[in-house]
Design an enzyme around this catalytic site. Structure first.
Site, PDB file in Angstrom:
ATOM      1  N   HIS A 135       0.835  -1.187   0.000  1.00  0.00           N
ATOM      2  CA  HIS A 135       0.000   0.000   0.000  1.00  0.00           C
ATOM      3  C   HIS A 135       0.879   1.250   0.000  1.00  0.00           C
ATOM      4  O   HIS A 135       2.076   1.209   0.292  1.00  0.00           O
ATOM      5  CB  HIS A 135      -0.899   0.013   1.232  1.00  0.00           C
TER       6      HIS A 135
ATOM      7  N   GLU B 111       0.978   3.862   2.005  1.00  0.00           N
ATOM      8  CA  GLU B 111       1.562   4.237   3.289  1.00  0.00           C
ATOM      9  C   GLU B 111       2.773   3.367   3.616  1.00  0.00           C
ATOM     10  O   GLU B 111       3.787   3.870   4.118  1.00  0.00           O
ATOM     11  CB  GLU B 111       0.521   4.101   4.412  1.00  0.00           C
TER      12      GLU B 111
ATOM     13  N   LEU C 205     -24.789  -0.127 -27.968  1.00  0.00           N
ATOM     14  CA  LEU C 205     -24.247  -0.269 -26.620  1.00  0.00           C
ATOM     15  C   LEU C 205     -24.436   1.016 -25.836  1.00  0.00           C
ATOM     16  O   LEU C 205     -24.883   1.003 -24.685  1.00  0.00           O
ATOM     17  CB  LEU C 205     -22.770  -0.640 -26.685  1.00  0.00           C
TER      18      LEU C 205
END
Length: 322
Positions: A54, A56, A260
């Site tokens: 991650h 951090e 679509l």
């Protein structure tokens, strides 16, 4: 705790770092983190390919012992749940001894959802929330739509003429826009987890749906086609409702054609609309009926972002207001 000019500036750096992992970090959201001490960056990180480490954890590893007493700027609330793939980021920040954490967006994942911030505060760390939240949530769109609506975030990309046509009456659409607009569309492909086309577009254009930008050729989003007939080697979705069952892609880029696009609008599944508008008038094909019986519901649905010039073409970017 009051917001300062420096807080906003350093959070901008974290938000920029978060963009590096978009299209690569799944199954985790792409988060950015900057560690600052005495006005100097001592660590920075972003969610790595495959979701670990991650942001951090990456930033703390760079900072080492200098993290003690620092301020961490994080684009998403630090996670509070440990997993076999790694420890909780809130615990890592506590263990590193940071003095202050500034958070852009809260994490709606029920395993965190406020628990990360609560854990930081319980450890005596000052926490400032809500800094540049709108920007953070725009960058976390796939993750947030997955958490809140239980489906992927869907961007519809259309190349259109000044009169709103997406193709000639014959069906020819190559090329409405110029080189720069098409290059930008490839950048959008590189950031997507899945690229979706309709069965008619597949039959008419035989699209490769790869990324043809130098340095990004290795990006390989899932290729999907919507229609009654499957295509060997491609993910098959028989209707817009089938998108709710897609669990391995949080960012879907739908590239047309008209059938679509109309079906996605009719099902109210378009979260972001990219219009690459060329300065030409061609008549021809437009979207047709999208299920609106009255004009009133059409208003107030879309928030416009600043227009971007791409050579002679213009990129119009709209976000669905929900």
């Amino acid at each position: 705790m009051a917001l300062t000019t420096d807080d906003s500036r350093w959070m901008g750096a974290a938000l920029t770092l978060a963009q590096r992992g978009v299209g690569l970090a799944r199954p985790n959201p792409s988060v950015g983190c900057v560690l600052v001490r005495a006005g100097r960056v001592i660590g920075r990180g972003w969610t790595q390919a495959g979701g670990r480490p991650h942001a951090e954890a990456m930033a703390l590893a760079q900072a080492g012992a200098e993290a003690r007493g620092a301020t961490a700027y994080v684009s998403l609330e630090p996670c509070a749940h440990a997993s076999p793939r790694g420890p909780a980021c809130a615990d890592g920040l506590v263990a590193a001894g940071v003095a202050r954490v500034v958070v852009a967006a809260g994490d709606p994942d029920p395993r965190t959802n406020g628990a990360g911030i609560a854990r930081l505060r319980a450890a005596g760390i000052a926490v400032l929330e809500g800094v540049r939240t709108a920007e953070a949530e725009a960058g976390l769109a796939g993750f947030l739509v997955r958490q809140r609506l239980g489906r992927p975030h869907i961007t519809l990309k259309l190349a259109v003429s000044l009169d709103g046509a997406v193709a000639l009456a014959s069906g020819q659409s190559q090329w409405i826009t110029g080189d720069r607009a098409r290059a930008h569309a490839h950048l959008e492909r590189a950031r997507a987890d899945m690229i979706l086309v309709g069965r008619g577009t597949f039959a008419a254009d035989a699209p490769r749906l790869d990324v043809r930008l130098a340095g990004l050729e290795g990006r390989a989003p899932i290729k999907a086609v919507m229609g009654r007939t499957p295509v060997p080697g491609w993910r098959h979705l028989d209707s817009p409702a089938a998108l709710a069952a897609v669990t391995d892609a949080d960012l879907v880029l739908a590239e047309g054609g008209v059938g679509l696009a109309a079906s996605l609008f009719a099902a109210d599944l378009v979260d972001r609309l990219l219009l690459y508008r060329a300065p030409i008038v061609i008549g021809g094909r437009t979207l047709g009926d999208i299920g609106l019986a009255d004009l009133a519901p059409a208003h107030g649905r879309w928030a416009a972002q600043p227009i971007v010039a791409l050579g002679a073409d213009r990129l119009e970017n709209y976000h669905r207001i929900r």
